[in-house]
Design a protein around this motif. Sequence first.
Motif, mmCIF file in Angstrom:
data_model
loop_
_atom_site.group_PDB
_atom_site.id
_atom_site.type_symbol
_atom_site.label_atom_id
_atom_site.label_comp_id
_atom_site.label_asym_id
_atom_site.label_seq_id
_atom_site.Cartn_x
_atom_site.Cartn_y
_atom_site.Cartn_z
ATOM 1 N N THR A 61 0.824 -1.208 0.000
ATOM 2 C CA THR A 61 0.000 0.000 0.000
ATOM 3 C C THR A 61 0.857 1.255 0.000
ATOM 4 O OG1 THR A 61 -1.743 -1.167 1.219
ATOM 5 C CG2 THR A 61 -1.811 1.238 1.235
ATOM 6 N N SER A 62 1.929 1.236 0.810
ATOM 7 C CA SER A 62 2.792 2.410 0.938
ATOM 8 C C SER A 62 3.528 2.714 -0.366
ATOM 9 C CB SER A 62 3.791 2.203 2.070
ATOM 10 O OG SER A 62 4.700 3.276 2.150
ATOM 11 N N VAL A 63 4.161 1.699 -0.951
ATOM 12 C CA VAL A 63 4.954 1.953 -2.164
ATOM 13 C C VAL A 63 4.041 2.256 -3.352
ATOM 14 C CG1 VAL A 63 6.881 0.555 -1.339
ATOM 15 C CG2 VAL A 63 5.128 -0.503 -2.767
ATOM 16 N N LYS A 64 2.851 1.650 -3.390
ATOM 17 C CA LYS A 64 1.918 1.962 -4.482
ATOM 18 C C LYS A 64 1.459 3.412 -4.383
ATOM 19 C CE LYS A 64 -0.679 0.872 -8.042
ATOM 20 N NZ LYS A 64 -1.420 2.127 -8.219
ATOM 21 N N ALA A 65 1.176 3.876 -3.157
ATOM 22 C CA ALA A 65 0.788 5.271 -2.984
ATOM 23 C C ALA A 65 1.934 6.200 -3.380
ATOM 24 C CB ALA A 65 0.368 5.520 -1.535
ATOM 25 N N GLY A 66 3.165 5.835 -3.000
ATOM 26 C CA GLY A 66 4.310 6.649 -3.377
ATOM 27 C C GLY A 66 4.533 6.668 -4.879
ATOM 28 N N PHE A 67 4.351 5.509 -5.529
ATOM 29 C CA PHE A 67 4.504 5.440 -6.986
ATOM 30 C C PHE A 67 3.446 6.290 -7.679
ATOM 31 C CE2 PHE A 67 3.595 3.611 -11.133
ATOM 32 C CZ PHE A 67 4.868 3.481 -11.684
ATOM 33 N N ASP A 68 2.203 6.190 -7.227
ATOM 34 C CA ASP A 68 1.134 6.990 -7.833
ATOM 35 C C ASP A 68 1.394 8.484 -7.656
ATOM 36 O OD1 ASP A 68 -0.178 4.711 -8.646
ATOM 37 O OD2 ASP A 68 -1.552 4.665 -6.939
ATOM 38 N N ALA A 69 1.900 8.858 -6.468
ATOM 39 C CA ALA A 69 2.205 10.268 -6.221
ATOM 40 C C ALA A 69 3.317 10.751 -7.152
ATOM 41 C CB ALA A 69 2.607 10.477 -4.758
ATOM 42 N N ALA A 70 4.357 9.912 -7.330
ATOM 43 C CA ALA A 70 5.456 10.278 -8.238
ATOM 44 C C ALA A 70 4.964 10.360 -9.680
ATOM 45 C CB ALA A 70 6.592 9.273 -8.107
ATOM 46 N N TYR A 71 4.091 9.443 -10.075
ATOM 47 C CA TYR A 71 3.535 9.439 -11.440
ATOM 48 C C TYR A 71 2.734 10.720 -11.681
ATOM 49 C CZ TYR A 71 1.323 7.524 -15.641
ATOM 50 O OH TYR A 71 0.897 7.321 -16.934
ATOM 51 N N TRP A 180 11.029 20.123 -7.618
ATOM 52 C CA TRP A 180 11.526 19.549 -6.367
ATOM 53 C C TRP A 180 10.616 18.440 -5.848
ATOM 54 C CZ3 TRP A 180 16.204 19.616 -4.709
ATOM 55 C CH2 TRP A 180 17.058 20.655 -5.100
ATOM 56 N N THR A 181 9.327 18.542 -6.139
ATOM 57 C CA THR A 181 8.419 17.450 -5.775
ATOM 58 C C THR A 181 8.791 16.179 -6.525
ATOM 59 O OG1 THR A 181 6.606 19.000 -5.338
ATOM 60 C CG2 THR A 181 6.011 16.702 -5.728
ATOM 61 N N VAL A 182 9.118 16.303 -7.822
ATOM 62 C CA VAL A 182 9.536 15.154 -8.619
ATOM 63 C C VAL A 182 10.851 14.590 -8.102
ATOM 64 C CG1 VAL A 182 10.344 14.458 -10.905
ATOM 65 C CG2 VAL A 182 8.285 15.843 -10.688
ATOM 66 N N ILE A 183 11.801 15.468 -7.788
ATOM 67 C CA ILE A 183 13.110 15.020 -7.312
ATOM 68 C C ILE A 183 12.982 14.249 -6.006
ATOM 69 C CG2 ILE A 183 15.324 15.817 -6.391
ATOM 70 C CD1 ILE A 183 15.253 18.072 -8.452
ATOM 71 N N GLU A 184 12.232 14.795 -5.061
ATOM 72 C CA GLU A 184 12.084 14.143 -3.759
ATOM 73 C C GLU A 184 11.239 12.880 -3.845
ATOM 74 O OE1 GLU A 184 13.735 14.938 -1.042
ATOM 75 O OE2 GLU A 184 14.715 16.521 -2.195
ATOM 76 N N GLY A 185 10.287 12.863 -4.790
ATOM 77 C CA GLY A 185 9.415 11.701 -4.926
ATOM 78 C C GLY A 185 10.096 10.493 -5.531
ATOM 79 N N ALA A 186 11.294 10.688 -6.095
ATOM 80 C CA ALA A 186 12.012 9.577 -6.722
ATOM 81 C C ALA A 186 12.895 8.815 -5.745
ATOM 82 C CB ALA A 186 12.870 10.097 -7.878
ATOM 83 N N ARG A 187 12.952 9.240 -4.504
ATOM 84 C CA ARG A 187 13.808 8.575 -3.524
ATOM 85 C C ARG A 187 13.122 7.323 -2.980
ATOM 86 N NH1 ARG A 187 17.846 12.162 -2.339
ATOM 87 N NH2 ARG A 187 17.407 14.367 -2.765
ATOM 88 N N VAL A 236 7.886 -6.910 -6.784
ATOM 89 C CA VAL A 236 7.001 -5.814 -7.194
ATOM 90 C C VAL A 236 7.119 -4.645 -6.214
ATOM 91 C CG1 VAL A 236 4.585 -5.137 -7.477
ATOM 92 C CG2 VAL A 236 5.385 -7.298 -8.426
ATOM 93 N N ILE A 237 7.173 -4.955 -4.915
ATOM 94 C CA ILE A 237 7.293 -3.900 -3.908
ATOM 95 C C ILE A 237 8.594 -3.127 -4.100
ATOM 96 C CG2 ILE A 237 7.621 -3.477 -1.436
ATOM 97 C CD1 ILE A 237 5.694 -5.804 -0.910
ATOM 98 N N MET A 238 9.702 -3.840 -4.273
ATOM 99 C CA MET A 238 10.999 -3.185 -4.440
ATOM 100 C C MET A 238 11.054 -2.395 -5.740
ATOM 101 S SD MET A 238 12.744 -3.920 -1.734
ATOM 102 C CE MET A 238 14.442 -3.603 -2.187
ATOM 103 N N ASP A 239 10.410 -2.903 -6.790
ATOM 104 C CA ASP A 239 10.434 -2.220 -8.077
ATOM 105 C C ASP A 239 9.587 -0.950 -8.038
ATOM 106 O OD1 ASP A 239 11.342 -2.837 -11.038
ATOM 107 O OD2 ASP A 239 9.314 -2.022 -11.160
ATOM 108 N N LEU A 240 8.420 -1.011 -7.411
ATOM 109 C CA LEU A 240 7.568 0.166 -7.312
ATOM 110 C C LEU A 240 8.191 1.235 -6.417
ATOM 111 C CD1 LEU A 240 3.971 -1.342 -6.963
ATOM 112 C CD2 LEU A 240 4.921 -0.139 -8.928
ATOM 113 N N ASP A 241 9.063 0.811 -5.501
ATOM 114 C CA ASP A 241 9.693 1.776 -4.608
ATOM 115 C C ASP A 241 10.703 2.647 -5.344
ATOM 116 O OD1 ASP A 241 9.872 2.797 -1.944
ATOM 117 O OD2 ASP A 241 11.838 1.856 -1.748
ATOM 118 N N LEU A 242 11.103 2.242 -6.545
ATOM 119 C CA LEU A 242 11.987 3.039 -7.398
ATOM 120 C C LEU A 242 11.190 3.447 -8.632
ATOM 121 C CD1 LEU A 242 15.243 0.895 -7.127
ATOM 122 C CD2 LEU A 242 14.732 3.041 -5.937
#
Length: 265
Positions: A61-71, A180-187, A236-242
């Motif tokens: 749930t956490s990494v999917k939310a982070g991926f969607d936010a970065a997208y 900066w939102t994009v830069i920080e969201g890629a971590r 999948v979790i590790m891949d979505l986290d990047l």
Amino acid sequence: MPEFWSAPLLLILLLAAAAVGYFVRSRLPERHRARDSIELVQLTISLLVTFTAIVLGLLTTSVKAGFDAAYNARGTYAAQLAQLDECLRQYGPETQPIRGQLRSYAAGVIASTWPDETPPAEVRYPDVSRMPLTGESGVLGAFINDVGKEIHRLAPKDPLQQGWQSSCLQQYSDVVKSRWTVIEGARPSISMPFYWVLVLWLVILFASLGLTAPGNPVTMIVIALSAISITAAVFVIMDLDLPYGGLFGIPSGSMRHALDDMMRP
């Protein structure tokens, strides 16, 4: 460790743990395989399964939310770059050099963020060979800062141009914030120590399964399929986290569409 290497390693560890558990079980004296001992091991397995399922669910749930936010942040960033270019176009022909620099910046972002794809054509951009895939780039940062300075230096000739300059400055400010939102969201958000603690739980779980499972082909196949399924979930979790790179990386489509729009005279 990259997810492409960690996933096969995890699969090997889980299968090896189950094999060790089965090996130990086959050599335990009968008194150690009493019903009470087996029931205790099965209870431990139930606790580990429940706890691991909760942790994997929360991570997914956490990494999917982070991926969607970065997208979404990347799409917003691309749209704001195109809007800034349109604002400069509306100001007048005096902004042609600024627009050219903005196009070079967008092309540099595409070439550095997606190095495996075809680089943008018909527009010059800085050398990206030493730029990081994610994070801050000093060269591109200087490019976008120069765009802001040039907008401030514009000398409006009438109230209409003055209004467009104010609008462009506001849109430039939005672009910088989105950058900066994009830069920080890629971590990445998952720390490696936590990842290896999760691996330890899974290894203990599969060792316990091997310790209690009867030695027949059906149980071996089920354990192997379980190991493959969990490994796929962790991958999948590790891949979505990047968000950039990997199997589920954010595509370059939004940035390329923005650049195509900026290429209009």
